[in-house]
Design an enzyme around this catalytic site. Structure first.
Site, PDB file in Angstrom:
ATOM      1  N   ASN A 193       0.487  -1.191   0.118  1.00 27.02           N
ATOM      2  CA  ASN A 193      -0.113   0.166  -0.015  1.00 27.02           C
ATOM      3  C   ASN A 193       0.248   1.337  -0.476  1.00 27.02           C
ATOM      4  OD1 ASN A 193       0.841   0.619   2.628  1.00 27.02           O
ATOM      5  ND2 ASN A 193      -0.388  -1.487   3.169  1.00 27.02           N
ATOM      6  N   ASP A 235      -3.993  -6.866   5.037  1.00 27.26           N
ATOM      7  CA  ASP A 235      -5.068  -7.341   5.687  1.00 27.26           C
ATOM      8  C   ASP A 235      -4.784  -8.941   5.329  1.00 27.26           C
ATOM      9  OD1 ASP A 235      -6.318  -5.628   7.978  1.00 27.26           O
ATOM     10  OD2 ASP A 235      -6.867  -4.659   6.228  1.00 27.26           O
ATOM     11  N   LYS A 256       9.603 -17.286 -10.191  1.00 26.71           N
ATOM     12  CA  LYS A 256       9.033 -16.661 -10.837  1.00 26.71           C
ATOM     13  C   LYS A 256       7.907 -16.650 -11.675  1.00 26.71           C
ATOM     14  CE  LYS A 256       9.512 -12.139 -14.317  1.00 26.71           C
ATOM     15  NZ  LYS A 256      10.495 -11.892 -15.335  1.00 26.71           N
ATOM     16  N   PHE A 286      -4.642   3.379  14.958  1.00 29.72           N
ATOM     17  CA  PHE A 286      -4.867   4.344  13.385  1.00 29.72           C
ATOM     18  C   PHE A 286      -5.989   3.205  12.381  1.00 29.72           C
ATOM     19  CE2 PHE A 286      -2.098   7.904  13.417  1.00 29.72           C
ATOM     20  CZ  PHE A 286      -1.350   7.399  14.024  1.00 29.72           C
ATOM     21  N   LYS A 322     -13.423   0.027  15.296  1.00 27.76           N
ATOM     22  CA  LYS A 322     -12.267  -0.794  15.580  1.00 27.76           C
ATOM     23  C   LYS A 322     -11.817  -0.545  16.875  1.00 27.76           C
ATOM     24  CE  LYS A 322     -11.045  -0.250  10.767  1.00 27.76           C
ATOM     25  NZ  LYS A 322     -10.878   0.820   9.928  1.00 27.76           N
ATOM     26  N   LYS A 336     -11.039  -4.338  18.867  1.00 32.37           N
ATOM     27  CA  LYS A 336      -9.772  -4.169  19.200  1.00 32.37           C
ATOM     28  C   LYS A 336      -9.344  -4.527  20.681  1.00 32.37           C
ATOM     29  CE  LYS A 336      -8.313  -3.410  14.216  1.00 32.37           C
ATOM     30  NZ  LYS A 336      -7.788  -4.190  13.522  1.00 32.37           N
TER      31      LYS A 336
HETATM   32  N1  CTP Z   1      -3.884  -3.647  12.031  1.00 26.06           N
HETATM   33  C1  CTP Z   1      -3.050  -4.814  12.391  1.00 26.06           C
HETATM   34  N2  CTP Z   1      -3.162  -6.241  12.039  1.00 26.06           N
HETATM   35  C2  CTP Z   1      -3.666  -6.133  10.500  1.00 26.06           C
HETATM   36  C3  CTP Z   1      -4.666  -4.831   9.811  1.00 26.06           C
HETATM   37  C4  CTP Z   1      -4.521  -3.385  11.014  1.00 26.06           C
HETATM   38  O1  CTP Z   1      -2.851  -4.940  13.606  1.00 26.06           O
HETATM   39  N3  CTP Z   1      -3.861  -6.944  10.256  1.00 26.06           N
HETATM   40  C5  CTP Z   1      -3.850  -2.089  12.545  1.00 26.06           C
HETATM   41  C6  CTP Z   1      -3.700  -1.172  11.845  1.00 26.06           C
HETATM   42  O2  CTP Z   1      -1.871  -0.582  11.392  1.00 26.06           O
HETATM   43  C7  CTP Z   1      -4.213   0.241  13.091  1.00 26.06           C
HETATM   44  C8  CTP Z   1      -5.619  -0.423  12.857  1.00 26.06           C
HETATM   45  O3  CTP Z   1      -4.680  -2.197  12.938  1.00 26.06           O
HETATM   46  O4  CTP Z   1      -3.734   0.540  13.339  1.00 26.06           O
HETATM   47  C9  CTP Z   1      -6.172  -0.476  11.151  1.00 26.06           C
HETATM   48  O5  CTP Z   1      -7.742  -0.817  11.719  1.00 26.06           O
HETATM   49  P1  CTP Z   1      -8.246  -1.841  10.588  1.00 26.06           P
HETATM   50  O6  CTP Z   1      -9.321  -2.408  10.730  1.00 26.06           O
HETATM   51  O7  CTP Z   1      -7.304  -3.487  10.221  1.00 26.06           O
HETATM   52  O8  CTP Z   1      -8.024  -0.923   9.557  1.00 26.06           O
HETATM   53  P2  CTP Z   1      -7.698  -1.607   8.253  1.00 26.06           P
HETATM   54  O9  CTP Z   1      -6.744  -2.052   7.858  1.00 26.06           O
HETATM   55  O10 CTP Z   1      -8.030  -0.197   7.326  1.00 26.06           O
HETATM   56  O11 CTP Z   1      -9.346  -2.332   7.871  1.00 26.06           O
HETATM   57  P3  CTP Z   1     -10.188  -1.378   6.650  1.00 26.06           P
HETATM   58  O12 CTP Z   1     -10.000  -1.901   5.533  1.00 26.06           O
HETATM   59  O13 CTP Z   1     -11.316  -2.798   7.952  1.00 26.06           O
HETATM   60  O14 CTP Z   1     -10.668  -0.940   7.445  1.00 26.06           O
END
Ligand code: CTP
Length: 401
Positions: A210, A279, A289, A323, A337, A341
């Site tokens: 990303n 994610d 490759k 975040f 969130k 969490k």
């Molecule tokens: N985070 C994490 N582990 C993951 C994904 C995200 O610890 N596998 C943490 C990120 O560092 C951030 C927070 O979770 O602090 C973001 O929450 P999340 O719901 O996972 O956000 P996104 O990854 O943006 O998910 P979504 O696409 O559902 O909004």
């Protein structure tokens, strides 16, 4: 929190080729609203004219005890008294030797002898001069008298040699002074900060990731360190240098970040997860490759562990900050969130707004607490936001203590 604002920094400039770097340091100090007062030795004036330092510092340059800039003052005593710190850069072997032996034969050495302010030396010289037993001994003497030092770097030297003795860069001088003057209000705390993107490999040469740069997480780690906390930076693929952070754990994938976070977690007082963790990952990463074919391609992705969720479920004493980078329904998603969490607060921002989020130096964020309270913040530098996040962690930490 600008630690350098209105600080009187007296800079003693000696005759060394690294003198040009001091101009960069002065420019940075002035941007941070420090008052810079330059003393130049005679040798320094052979390299660069006082006019350049006068213009850069926006103050008269001090050259001679007997030719004061302001006749009302005894020059060296006045400078010695107003200094919040004296920086000597480049600190040459000659000036180091004079100071170690208590000489006061020019305006700079006399000011150093007369001051009670901390004195910081940024040595810059040829490797043989630096490693000469006389210089080594002089440096030892000064260390034992609590003089402070910016370490030299190794590399190509102006004389054509390769080795140790390169003076610290302007940014390193600036960072040192910034840290030096920052109040150590987080001393005793240990924090884990994650930063940057993780990657999901496809094959040995390709991956999915990303736009995260790691700037926000780095700003938090840097400010926490400057404020006296013990910091572990858990870094994905940063697009910036993690300069000045001693404990950096580098990872590529979400799984690696998860393993590292689990290991460190029991020891820390706070976790700030600013990393943009993937994610999803490929169900099967290609060993070799991939070769293109005439057909379309589908990749099967499976979930990665939610690191923050795991930490929330295993929380003992830790303050947990997440975040939320969203493009719509910011409040709704951020609140969900916090709950799922088990966070203390979340820093939410709309990554679609101009000057906010990925890659920018600024951010426009909202802090939303577990009890529903929230603080809407205006656009600000990421380092400023870092301080606000750390202030809130400090408040929560005090409540626990
Ligand atoms: N985070 C994490 N582990 C993951 C994904 C995200 O610890 N596998 C943490 C990120 O560092 C951030 C927070 O979770 O602090 C973001 O929450 P999340 O719901 O996972 O956000 P996104 O990854 O943006 O998910 P979504 O696409 O559902 O909004």
């Amino acid at each position: 929190m600008n630690s350098l604002k209105n600080k009187n920094i007296v800079i003693g400039v000696c005759g060394g080729i690294a003198i040009y770097k001091v101009l960069d340091a002065i420019s940075r100090l002035r941007k941070a609203e420090a008052n810079v007062h330059v003393i130049m030795t005679k040798d320094a004036q052979e390299f660069i004219k006082p006019l350049t330092f006068m213009t850069m510092s926006n103050n008269p340059v001090h050259l001679d005890i007997f030719d004061p800039v302001d006749e009302r003052f005894v020059e060296h005593i006045h400078l010695a008294k107003i200094a919040d710190a004296i920086l000597i850069a480049p600190a040459t072997a000659n000036t180091i030797a004079k100071i170690a032996n208590g000489f006061a034969d020019n305006l700079l050495t006399a000011t150093v002898l007369a001051t009670k302010a901390p004195v910081i030396l940024a040595p810059g010289m040829n490797s043989n001069m630096l490693n000469n037993p006389a210089t080594i001994q002089n440096l030892e003497v000064l260390k034992s008298r609590s003089f402070k030092f910016l370490s030299t770097n190794s590399g190509f030297l102006a004389c054509g040699d390769y080795g140790d003795g390169r003076m610290a860069e302007g940014i390193e001088i600036y960072n040192y002074l910034d840290e030096f003057f920052t109040k150590k209000d987080l001393a005793g705390m240990k924090v884990l900060v994650s930063a940057g993107p993780t990657i999901a490999p496809i094959d040995p040469v390709r991956y999915i990731t990303n736009h995260s740069s790691g700037k926000m997480g780095y700003a938090i780690a840097k400010r926490a360190k400057y404020r006296g906390a013990e910091v572990v930076l858990l870094a994905g693929k940063l697009s910036i240098e993690a300069e000045g952070i001693d404990n950096v754990i580098r990872v590529d994938t979400a799984d690696e970040m998860f393993e590292a976070a689990k290991e460190i977690y029991p020891d820390v007082d706070a976790v700030i997860m600013s990393a943009a963790v993937s994610d999803y990952k490929l169900e099967n990463v290609y060993e070799d490759k991939m070769k293109k074919t005439g057909d379309d391609l589908s990749l099967k992705l499976i979930r990665t562990p939610d690191i923050l969720k795991y930490l929330g479920e295993h929380k003992t004493k830790q303050i947990l900050v997440g975040f939320a980078a969203e493009t719509k329904d910011l409040h709704h998603y951020a609140k969900a969130k916090i709950e799922s969490k088990n966070l203390d607060f979340i820093v939410a921002n709309n990554v679609k707004s101009k000057d906010a989020g990925f890659g920018h130096d600024t951010n426009i964020a909202e802090i939303i607490f577990e009890n529903g309270e929230n603080i809407q913040l205006p656009k600000m530098q990421k380092v400023e936001l870092a301080d606000i996040i750390l202030d809130n962690i400090k408040n929560l930490y005090k409540e626990i203590d």
